[in-house]
Design an enzyme around this catalytic site. Sequence first.
Site, PDB file in Angstrom:
ATOM      1  N   CYS A   1      73.839  32.943 -23.797  1.00 41.91           N
ATOM      2  CA  CYS A   1      72.520  33.495 -24.081  1.00 41.91           C
ATOM      3  C   CYS A   1      71.388  32.531 -23.752  1.00 41.91           C
ATOM      4  O   CYS A   1      70.221  32.878 -23.868  1.00 41.91           O
ATOM      5  CB  CYS A   1      72.423  33.934 -25.540  1.00 41.91           C
ATOM      6  SG  CYS A   1      72.251  32.558 -26.685  1.00 41.91           S
TER       7      CYS A   1
ATOM      8  N   GLY B   1      72.933  22.410 -58.124  1.00 44.52           N
ATOM      9  CA  GLY B   1      73.776  21.337 -57.603  1.00 44.52           C
ATOM     10  C   GLY B   1      74.842  20.850 -58.561  1.00 44.52           C
ATOM     11  O   GLY B   1      75.723  20.083 -58.179  1.00 44.52           O
TER      12      GLY B   1
ATOM     13  N   CYS C   1      73.174  27.303 -24.547  1.00 51.10           N
ATOM     14  CA  CYS C   1      74.319  28.223 -24.635  1.00 51.10           C
ATOM     15  C   CYS C   1      74.607  28.827 -23.246  1.00 51.10           C
ATOM     16  O   CYS C   1      73.704  29.316 -22.560  1.00 51.10           O
ATOM     17  CB  CYS C   1      74.019  29.326 -25.644  1.00 51.10           C
ATOM     18  SG  CYS C   1      75.297  30.617 -25.680  1.00 51.10           S
TER      19      CYS C   1
ATOM     20  N   CYS D   1      74.161  35.095 -30.931  1.00 52.68           N
ATOM     21  CA  CYS D   1      74.311  35.033 -29.480  1.00 52.68           C
ATOM     22  C   CYS D   1      74.252  36.453 -28.883  1.00 52.68           C
ATOM     23  O   CYS D   1      73.522  36.702 -27.923  1.00 52.68           O
ATOM     24  CB  CYS D   1      75.635  34.364 -29.132  1.00 52.68           C
ATOM     25  SG  CYS D   1      75.760  33.839 -27.423  1.00 52.68           S
TER      26      CYS D   1
END
Lengths: 260, 233, 300
Positions: C249, C37, C246, C277
């Site tokens: 899909c 970080g 979606c 997808c």
Amino acid sequence: MTTLRHPLMQVRDLSKMYGARTGCRDIDFDLYPGEVLGIVGESGSGKTTLLNCLSARLEPTSGSVIYQDRTGADIDIYQASESRRRLLMRTDWGVVHQNPKDGLRMRVSAGANVGERLMAVGQRHYGDIRETATDWLGRVEIAEDRVDDKPLTFSGGMQQRLQIARNLVSGPRLVFMDEPTGGLDVSVQARLLDLLRRLVTDLGLSAVLVTHDLAVVRLLAHRLMVMHQGQVVEQGLTDQVLDDPQHAYTQLLVSSVLQP
Amino acid sequence: MTSPLLIVENLHKTFTLHNQGGVVLPVLKGIDLTVNAGECVVLHGPSGAGKSSLLRSLYANYKPQQGQIRIRHDSDWMDLVAAAPHEILDVRKKTLGYVSQFLRVIPRVSTLDIVSEPLRRLGIAAEQAEDKARALLSRLRIPEAMWSLAPATFSGGEQQRVNIAHGFSVNYPVLLLDEPTASLDAENRQTVVDLIIEAKARGTAIVGIFHDADVRELVADRLFAMQAYKDAA
Amino acid sequence: MNPQQETTLSGYNFAYLDEQTKRMIRRAILKAVAIPGYQVPFGSREMPLPYGWGTGGIQVTAAIIGAQDILKVIDQGADDTTNAVSIRKFFARTTGVETTDKTARATVIQTRHRIPEKPLTENQILVYQVPTPEPLRWLEPRETETRRMHALEEYGVMHVKLYEDIAQYGRISTSYDYPVQVNDRYIMAPSPIPKFDNPKMNEMPALQLFGAGREKRIYAIPPYTTVKSLDFDDHPFEVQAWDHSCALCGADDSFLDEVVVDNMGSRMFVCSDSDFCSERREAGHQSDGLPQVVVAQAAE
């Protein structure tokens, strides 16, 4: 002597030189818990330099500033680690700047300005933080419905009061103030002074207050230091210094005040 | 009771006016004074004899050049000439009261707050402190309607009575009074005399300046003459 | 899709950057991995793409990619948007490595603004393109001061930002580049990924590297590192949720993009991760009532 309290802050032989020029020189005093110390003198006399040295914002050329923390331990401010120092600055101490823009975040709401110190010490409950912030706005006489407004929309007096709330919310023990009533109208000044006086008494705060306004110190300060050309020329009980000044410069200062 | 609460020894006070050619004005020279519990000593002498300067020195408002002002504080003796500011403030908080000639008005602070403040500073609860303040203000005939106002707009006599209430709010062991009855009518003057007599009965040691001969007669246990010191200077 | 083999350009070093520069960047990456970080400054080079097009990510990828790697590049989750296509092409031509659209096949994935839906593995490295690496910048313009704040863990201001959100909108409205605390120490900007992706960073088996070209900073999250999204006790961190699944899909657990399909303002919601997808559709998943289009009210 009867009162054997330990000083909150001990200042020893403190000097700050800017090259060959003197900022302040050979400053020596103790500040006791609950005491408000006024520092007066004309501009350029070194009082702001001294305040900055005391509040860990300007490293002195020589000398020491020793602060007794909540646990009773004496901390040599300029020997301590920076993290220790900065922790003190945002928990035990507060700084009220002459210009509120230096002490506030102008682009975040009044509530967040007050709440920041709480969040900095790990408070993580939004509702509690907001409630405390709102309560503090009330204590400094800012309407509660201004809690989400940005300080940019506040008057000078309100900004100054917000700055005070922002500093006091974390329950500091020592507050440094640099001309807190500086650019304010007289009526606004009176209100701020009364507020400061009440808060200082109610919370048992210690404070170091720099100003050139003798009326302000008479009202707020228990004790006075008069600075001239970087040095303390006289110090003592506020009313004693103002009513029976010993040093030539203090006599000049006191006699130069215009009576309304 | 004859236990001393205040002992002044060999007190000297001069004013040096640095900005006026360094003129030195002697005011007090070698003052010795002992005040016992329950006793009222009235400073006596013509104007300019240094009565006010002595009173102010006793309150540590003026800074003597030499000598001692020892006061019984808590169970110890403290020398106000040598004491540190925070020690003097502690003495003023608990032991030493002072009624000045004029009230120093603080903007926006109500009469009730002014009078109850010395009690609150001692840690007494606000309600209790205000009860005592109300009692004193009634006794001194300040109309109730004025209690919530700041005394800035009050008449001279009203301000003086607020000042007296402020000075008498705490039962200080030692009390300094600088012409407390100067601008009062007969009725209120009597009230102040009563307050002083009651304080004496409690064992308060009082040092005062009273120009009013009648009042002086009523409260003084003895006079402390101040003419000679000035002449001696 | 077949991996496209580009003709490798002659006259350029492998992966465009010279070896010394790559070493310099690798040293920065090693330091970044060692201090999760923490923003490590590095000597960012001029790249043949403008700033804002992923020059930081490209340099990180260039420093770590080897001839055996298989590279995937996505932009907002899709492999076929301009930025992704350009960068994929750039590496294909300067390294000759195989490229792919398949998340599972890739060993190095460079991304702008998304983390793939398919969980990543220890054998993968995720490289983020970062426009603004400093999460404290919005409140503190001085670099010297923000560095000190990181060093001393003075992070109160981060919650000021969240406080402001709640005060203004009644909830934390920050929805992307949502600040996180890495390894219980440094506050880090996760780059402008949706906060939907934040939980994926936590304890991720893959190494995550972040490159900011213009700001000249590299930082990292080593595999299996704690990543916490900042929040309040009474306003806990939450990811976005949709009323739709979606439209292609039928997935109800992926990050959806809203697509406007006609001039009337009709919209449909589809997976932002195009590979995820299409894989689902290849596996036989489909939307319940083919394809769901939210038809706009006819305007007068």
